[in-house]
Design a protein around this motif. Structure first.
Motif, PDB file in Angstrom:
ATOM      1  N   VAL A  88      57.810   4.180  17.825  1.00  0.00           N
ATOM      2  CA  VAL A  88      58.394   4.350  16.495  1.00  0.00           C
ATOM      3  C   VAL A  88      59.900   4.118  16.578  1.00  0.00           C
ATOM      4  N   GLU A  89      60.366   3.069  15.877  1.00  0.00           N
ATOM      5  CA  GLU A  89      61.791   2.747  15.894  1.00  0.00           C
ATOM      6  C   GLU A  89      62.075   1.700  14.824  1.00  0.00           C
ATOM      7  N   ALA A  90      63.283   1.711  14.291  1.00  0.00           N
ATOM      8  CA  ALA A  90      63.687   0.685  13.330  1.00  0.00           C
ATOM      9  C   ALA A  90      63.700  -0.688  14.002  1.00  0.00           C
ATOM     10  N   VAL A  91      63.445  -1.727  13.213  1.00  0.00           N
ATOM     11  CA  VAL A  91      63.335  -3.075  13.774  1.00  0.00           C
ATOM     12  C   VAL A  91      64.585  -3.466  14.555  1.00  0.00           C
ATOM     13  N   GLU A  92      65.762  -3.202  13.997  1.00  0.00           N
ATOM     14  CA  GLU A  92      66.976  -3.679  14.664  1.00  0.00           C
ATOM     15  C   GLU A  92      67.246  -2.965  15.986  1.00  0.00           C
ATOM     16  N   ALA A  93      66.607  -1.818  16.188  1.00  0.00           N
ATOM     17  CA  ALA A  93      66.771  -1.078  17.443  1.00  0.00           C
ATOM     18  C   ALA A  93      65.509  -1.084  18.295  1.00  0.00           C
ATOM     19  N   PHE A  94      64.497  -1.821  17.845  1.00  0.00           N
ATOM     20  CA  PHE A  94      63.204  -1.770  18.536  1.00  0.00           C
ATOM     21  C   PHE A  94      63.330  -2.436  19.907  1.00  0.00           C
ATOM     22  N   PRO A  95      62.982  -1.738  20.975  1.00  0.00           N
ATOM     23  CA  PRO A  95      63.108  -2.328  22.320  1.00  0.00           C
ATOM     24  C   PRO A  95      62.174  -3.530  22.482  1.00  0.00           C
ATOM     25  N   THR A  96      62.700  -4.622  22.981  1.00  0.00           N
ATOM     26  CA  THR A  96      61.882  -5.830  23.095  1.00  0.00           C
ATOM     27  C   THR A  96      60.729  -5.655  24.080  1.00  0.00           C
ATOM     28  N   ASP A  97      60.937  -4.840  25.132  1.00  0.00           N
ATOM     29  CA  ASP A  97      59.840  -4.625  26.077  1.00  0.00           C
ATOM     30  C   ASP A  97      58.708  -3.850  25.426  1.00  0.00           C
ATOM     31  N   LYS A  98      59.042  -2.937  24.508  1.00  0.00           N
ATOM     32  CA  LYS A  98      58.008  -2.188  23.798  1.00  0.00           C
ATOM     33  C   LYS A  98      57.240  -3.099  22.844  1.00  0.00           C
ATOM     34  N   TRP A  99      57.947  -4.018  22.195  1.00  0.00           N
ATOM     35  CA  TRP A  99      57.257  -4.995  21.333  1.00  0.00           C
ATOM     36  C   TRP A  99      56.220  -5.769  22.142  1.00  0.00           C
ATOM     37  N   GLU A 100      56.632  -6.320  23.265  1.00  0.00           N
ATOM     38  CA  GLU A 100      55.716  -7.116  24.086  1.00  0.00           C
ATOM     39  C   GLU A 100      54.543  -6.280  24.587  1.00  0.00           C
ATOM     40  N   GLN A 101      54.814  -5.054  24.977  1.00  0.00           N
ATOM     41  CA  GLN A 101      53.758  -4.182  25.499  1.00  0.00           C
ATOM     42  C   GLN A 101      52.743  -3.834  24.416  1.00  0.00           C
ATOM     43  N   ILE A 102      53.212  -3.511  23.224  1.00  0.00           N
ATOM     44  CA  ILE A 102      52.312  -3.147  22.133  1.00  0.00           C
ATOM     45  C   ILE A 102      51.459  -4.332  21.707  1.00  0.00           C
ATOM     46  N   ILE A 103      52.062  -5.511  21.586  1.00  0.00           N
ATOM     47  CA  ILE A 103      51.279  -6.693  21.220  1.00  0.00           C
ATOM     48  C   ILE A 103      50.228  -6.983  22.288  1.00  0.00           C
ATOM     49  N   ALA A 104      50.591  -6.834  23.550  1.00  0.00           N
ATOM     50  CA  ALA A 104      49.649  -7.111  24.639  1.00  0.00           C
ATOM     51  C   ALA A 104      48.478  -6.129  24.625  1.00  0.00           C
ATOM     52  N   ILE A 105      48.767  -4.850  24.523  1.00  0.00           N
ATOM     53  CA  ILE A 105      47.716  -3.832  24.617  1.00  0.00           C
ATOM     54  C   ILE A 105      46.904  -3.746  23.336  1.00  0.00           C
ATOM     55  N   ASN A 106      47.562  -3.761  22.192  1.00  0.00           N
ATOM     56  CA  ASN A 106      46.870  -3.529  20.920  1.00  0.00           C
ATOM     57  C   ASN A 106      46.190  -4.769  20.364  1.00  0.00           C
ATOM     58  N   LEU A 107      46.650  -5.961  20.747  1.00  0.00           N
ATOM     59  CA  LEU A 107      46.098  -7.192  20.177  1.00  0.00           C
ATOM     60  C   LEU A 107      45.548  -8.145  21.234  1.00  0.00           C
ATOM     61  N   SER A 108      46.390  -8.557  22.169  1.00  0.00           N
ATOM     62  CA  SER A 108      45.963  -9.590  23.113  1.00  0.00           C
ATOM     63  C   SER A 108      44.793  -9.130  23.980  1.00  0.00           C
ATOM     64  N   SER A 109      44.743  -7.848  24.326  1.00  0.00           N
ATOM     65  CA  SER A 109      43.637  -7.362  25.161  1.00  0.00           C
ATOM     66  C   SER A 109      42.295  -7.542  24.453  1.00  0.00           C
ATOM     67  N   ALA A 110      42.294  -7.419  23.126  1.00  0.00           N
ATOM     68  CA  ALA A 110      41.045  -7.633  22.378  1.00  0.00           C
ATOM     69  C   ALA A 110      40.584  -9.076  22.508  1.00  0.00           C
TER      70      ALA A 110
END
Length: 281
Positions: A117-139
């Motif tokens: 949970v974080e505002a877009v302008e402060a969202f950590p890029t590593d967290k973005w990549e991790q969430i996309i990988a686990i929540n979407l790409s793994s499917a």
């Protein structure tokens, strides 16, 4: 010899209704199943005669206690695969492991997910990549590996655990909302590609379920919104759901059992909201 699951192709309507909870001989692979929603689904499968491959992060001793306890409780075969959902080759190996050890893959549940949970302008890029990988790409990787097995068997059920956030957005959850919207789009595409193969693919979209990931959200939302945890729970978390109650894992299991049954054969490419009316607003 691996027990073959009972087929109900010629069953009457009454028989199909009686058999909705019978998963005897079927094999389910469930990502993110060492706790929360995934573990509840795993327990439901094992209690109904199915065999299960668990997956998830956590303390190794606790995971083994969970695995062994579920196996002893139900008499089902319960295995564990430690695939890291950020690595597609490991995700595919988890599906191959189920086939090698248990002889088939009848049910795939893509459930693994994390949140930040974080505002877009402060969202950590590593967290973005991790969430996309686990929540979407793994499917994608798990489904890609499971499809040839299910086609060879002549039947399969894929259930993607999306979220109310696959249908609507909330602030400070850009990666999670993007990933869950992607899960719903992916679900539709898979359903269309496999529509004539007796393989269905559907998404379940829960509202807030009281799990460890939600407990962490309460703390994060309190920080980002400068609110007390009590106010976050009342006005942000349960404020989204007109019932003002958490969705229970039993309620999600009920939908899951329908979707993997023969009665659910014409449910395909759909997104089922179980959110207390959240997305009806």
């Amino acid at each position: 010899m691996v027990q073959q699951p009972a087929r109900n192709d010629n069953a009457t309507s009454d028989q199909r209704l009686r058999d909705i909870g019978d998963l005897g001989g079927q094999v389910a692979v469930i990502s993110g199943s060492t706790s929360g929603i995934g573990l509840a689904i795993a327990r439901a499968v094992a209690q109904r005669g199915g065999n299960v491959v668990l997956n998830g992060l956590g303390d190794a001793d606790q995971i083994e206690r969970t695995r062994a306890g579920l196996e002893a409780e139900t008499g089902a075969r319960v295995l564990y695969h430690p695939a890291d959902m950020t690595h597609g080759d490991q995700v595919a190996d988890m599906v191959a492991f189920a086939k090698a050890q248990l002889g088939r893959v009848d049910i795939l549940v893509n459930n693994a997910g994390i949140q930040h949970v974080e505002a877009v302008e402060a969202f950590p890029t590593d967290k973005w990549e991790q969430i996309i990988a686990i929540n979407l790409s793994s499917a994608f990787y798990a489904t890609r590996a499971a499809i040839p097995i299910m086609k060879a068997q002549g039947r399969g059920r894929i259930v993607n655990i999306a979220s109310a956030h696959g249908l609507v957005a909330s602030p400070f959850k850009s990666a999670y909302v993007a990933a869950k919207h992607g899960v719903i789009g992916f679900t539709k595409t898979v359903a269309l590609e496999l529509a004539q193969d007796n393989i269905t693919c559907n998404a379940v979209c829960p509202g807030f379920v009281h799990t460890p990931i939600v407990d962490k959200q309460i703390d994060d939302q309190a920080r980002t919104r400068n609110m007390s945890k009590e106010d976050v729970l009342k006005n942000v978390i349960l404020g989204s759901q007109p019932t003002k109650q958490f969705v229970t894992t039993d309620q999600l299991v009920g939908m899951f059992l329908y979707l993997v049954s023969d009665l659910g054969a014409s449910a395909n490419g759909a997104s089922f909201s179980i959110d207390g009316g959240w997305t009806a607003q």
